[in-house]
Design an enzyme around this catalytic site. Structure first.
Site, PDB file in Angstrom:
ATOM      1  N   ASP A 224      -5.285   7.490  -3.398  1.00 17.54           N
ATOM      2  CA  ASP A 224      -5.385   8.939  -3.253  1.00 17.54           C
ATOM      3  C   ASP A 224      -5.752   9.303  -1.807  1.00 17.54           C
ATOM      4  O   ASP A 224      -6.620   8.659  -1.206  1.00 17.54           O
ATOM      5  CB  ASP A 224      -6.483   9.424  -4.206  1.00 17.54           C
ATOM      6  CG  ASP A 224      -6.528  10.932  -4.330  1.00 17.54           C
ATOM      7  OD1 ASP A 224      -5.524  11.510  -4.771  1.00 17.54           O
ATOM      8  OD2 ASP A 224      -7.568  11.529  -3.993  1.00 17.54           O
ATOM      9  N   GLU A 271      -6.054 -12.183  -2.750  1.00 15.03           N
ATOM     10  CA  GLU A 271      -6.938 -13.128  -3.460  1.00 15.03           C
ATOM     11  C   GLU A 271      -6.478 -13.267  -4.907  1.00 15.03           C
ATOM     12  O   GLU A 271      -6.841 -14.205  -5.609  1.00 15.03           O
ATOM     13  CB  GLU A 271      -8.397 -12.620  -3.470  1.00 15.03           C
ATOM     14  CG  GLU A 271      -9.064 -12.573  -2.120  1.00 15.03           C
ATOM     15  CD  GLU A 271     -10.369 -11.759  -2.153  1.00 15.03           C
ATOM     16  OE1 GLU A 271     -10.920 -11.509  -3.247  1.00 15.03           O
ATOM     17  OE2 GLU A 271     -10.827 -11.363  -1.058  1.00 15.03           O
TER      18      GLU A 271
HETATM   19  C1  NOJ Z   1      -4.411  14.065  -4.416  1.00 17.68           C
HETATM   20  C2  NOJ Z   1      -4.387  14.116  -5.909  1.00 17.68           C
HETATM   21  O1  NOJ Z   1      -3.109  13.791  -6.361  1.00 17.68           O
HETATM   22  C3  NOJ Z   1      -4.792  15.519  -6.286  1.00 17.68           C
HETATM   23  O2  NOJ Z   1      -4.582  15.800  -7.626  1.00 17.68           O
HETATM   24  C4  NOJ Z   1      -6.230  15.708  -5.889  1.00 17.68           C
HETATM   25  O3  NOJ Z   1      -6.615  17.043  -6.129  1.00 17.68           O
HETATM   26  C5  NOJ Z   1      -6.447  15.399  -4.410  1.00 17.68           C
HETATM   27  N1  NOJ Z   1      -5.762  14.220  -3.980  1.00 17.68           N
HETATM   28  C6  NOJ Z   1      -7.899  15.191  -4.132  1.00 17.68           C
HETATM   29  O4  NOJ Z   1      -8.328  13.991  -4.718  1.00 17.68           O
END
Ligand code: NOJ
Length: 557
Positions: A224, A271
């Site tokens: 993310d 790993e």
């Molecule tokens: C990207 C994620 O896909 C989204 O849903 C989220 O709100 C933001 N990152 C923050 O984590």
């Protein structure tokens, strides 16, 4: 998977994958958004056992893997992208034992499992953040996050001018009882404090989290906000007005330091053999800069959001295909295609809209309503198009049913923090997160045991429910199954493309012995020699012409 370096291949193949022949290079991966996939216990919220009940549906699509959006303990301030504990399962979604059972079941079906890792920020309920707030400025507890003194005589102004992606300022002042309370950075919601990735303790913690899940047997991680972990030194003001840009730039995005972190993670994955992979959610518009994330010692995939943003514009689609493929070829990576996910307006709706920006504002009841039939035609064509391109492809749950965005959700059910933080100016992403319709004859369309669904489903979902499409020739569901099967048979994901000459608005390429034509123009396109049609939307080809808003796969063997 073993920690010895010899991977157990869940598909039963003898050889381990390497950078050259890694399974991800041409994989089709199905995104499960656990809140909205299926509910096993009737609380209106999806869960891991709900996923287990419908894994056969995913297997029937012929995909290689699933990616699960976050299921960790979380106050759900951002639908789980606010993680309070990285090593457990939110009780709403089940238990760690349920996760292990899901993983085993998926592996038995030959499906790999990729999970979401959220490293840019934790939840404000994470033990680390709770300790940071009650500790003094300069303490090791605060050093895990980005705390700063404010500006102004009393420190009453935020440390810089950065804005939150969800609207408003990116800084919140703590209430810690001191005379000049500090501020902490949150690029997203107030309840999502950014971690300090310059701190070795943070680096060590996430390597440990990776090992925790790899030891359980997961096959990879979707990272993310992969472009956000490192901030420019000194946290200078953002001098660029990028509020209108699809992929904002500034001192908080795409800093060179992120790559060292991913090199470290690459080593951790190895790993556990050659199979585990990382896929970057990095909103980086320059294809060469994005390619840095998929160098051979970093991640394996990065979503091609430039292509997603190209909309229904043939020349822009082609430009993005050529640029990204060229940039990725330099580093030896394939390209990763995606049209929908839980953050953007579903492509069965988005592709019918003329406002190219609507993907990020969402659509509400007061907005012009899109043409559903046109959107569905284009969505089916666009999906067939990406499934014929070499590289990996992601499918977002429900797109195989042709689900549209829910564009008339009432304000009082909306949960996306961006709606509240912008005073409703940005409608937000709830419309693409509506619980799936499995069975048109049951309350809640079979999402759970009764009528409870955490968001209401639109009327249109009944006619698109899985039971109405299963085995029905010409349905979107059967089109997905057929296309994925042909893609596999003909190894299209592992192929190469040669563009054929075509007029404006038409994209025409050959991949091996398969010719793919997409008509994004307003006129029928004559196919000249009509070869055998391998796959197409209903009635796409009439009298030797490919109709507008359709795509076709032809056998040119
Ligand atoms: C990207 C994620 O896909 C989204 O849903 C989220 O709100 C933001 N990152 C923050 O984590």
């Amino acid at each position: 998977m073993t920690a010895s370096g010899t991977a157990t291949d869940v598909t039963g193949r003898a050889e381990s994958a390497t950078g050259e022949d890694g399974w991800w290079r041409d994989a089709v991966i199905y995104q499960i958004y656990p809140r909205s996939f299926a509910d096993s216990d009737g609380d209106g919220m999806g869960d891991l056992n709900g996923i287990r009940e419908h894994l056969d549906h995913i297997e029937s699509l012929g995909v290689d893997a699933v990616w699960l959006s976050p299921f960790y303990p979380s106050p759900q301030a951002d639908a789980g992208y606010d993680v309070a504990d990285y090593r457990d399962v939110n009780p709403t979604f089940g238990t760690l034992a349920d996760f292990d059972a899901l993983l085993a079941q998926a592996h038995d079906l030959g499906l790999r499992v990729v999970i979401d890792l959220v490293p840019n920020h934790t939840s404000s309920e994470h033990a680390w953040f709770k300790a940071a707030v009650t500790s003094l400025p300069g303490s090791p507890e605060r050093a895990r996050y980005i705390f700063r003194d404010g500006k102004g005589a009393e420190g009453e102004l935020p440390p810089n001018n950065w804005g939150s992606v969800f609207g408003g300022t990116a800084w919140t002042r703590v209430e810690d009882g001191t005379e000049r309370p500090q501020w902490y950075l949150h690029l997203f919601d107030t309840r999502q404090p950014d971690l300090n990735w310059e701190n070795p303790e943070v680096i060590a913690e996430f390597k440990d989290v990776l090992r925790f899940w790899l030891s359980r047997g997961v096959d990879g991680f979707r990272i993310d906000v992969a472009h956000g972990l490192i901030k420019e030194k000194g946290l200078p003001d953002n001098l660029q007005d990028t509020s209108q840009d699809a992929t904002p730039t500034g001192p908080m995005w795409n800093q060179p330091g992120v790559h060292e972190i991913y090199r470290g993670w690459h080593r951790v994955l190895r790993e556990f053999g050659n199979d585990p992979m990382l896929v970057a959610e990095a909103w980086v518009s320059d294809p060469s800069a994005l390619a840095f994330y998929v160098r051979s010692d970093e991640m394996q995939q990065a979503f091609n959001f430039n292509f997603l943003l190209a909309g229904w514009d043939a020349s822009e689609m082609r430009r993005q295909i050529d640029q990204t493929r060229a940039a990725n070829a330099v580093v030896g990576a394939t390209t990763t295609w995606v049209l929908s996910n839980h953050d953007v307006v579903r492509h069965a709706t988005r592709l019918a809209m003329t406002d190219r920006n609507a993907w990020r504002h969402g659509i509400g009841p007061e907005d012009p309503q899109p043409d559903a039939a046109l959107g569905l035609d284009r969505a089916r064509a666009a999906t067939m198009f990406i499934l014929a391109l070499p590289g990996g492809a992601y499918i977002y749950q429900g797109e195989e049913l042709g689900l549209p965005e829910h564009t008339t959700l009432p304000s009082d059910v909306r949960q996306d923090p961006t709606f509240r933080r912008t005073g409703g100016k940005v409608i937000g992403r709830d419309g693409c997160r509506v619980p799936l319709p499995w069975d048109s004859t049951r309350p809640g369309l079979g999402f759970g045991p009764d009528e409870n669904t955490w968001l209401p489903q639109p009327d249109s979902f009944a006619g698109l429910a899985a039971d109405r499409q299963n085995g029905v020739p010409g349905s979107t569901l059967e089109l997905y199954r057929a296309a994925i099967a042909i893609r596999r048979e003909r190894a299209l994901g592992d192929g190469d493309i040669a563009w054929n000459p075509s007029p404006d608005g038409v994209l025409d390429f050959t991949n091996g012995t398969t010719r793919i034509v997409l008509n994004a123009s307003a006129d029928p396109f004559p196919l000249e020699a009509v070869e055998t049609v391998l796959a197409s939307s209903d009635d796409a080809v009439r009298d030797g012409e490919l109709l507008p808003n359709h795509a076709v796969w032809l056998d040119v063997d």
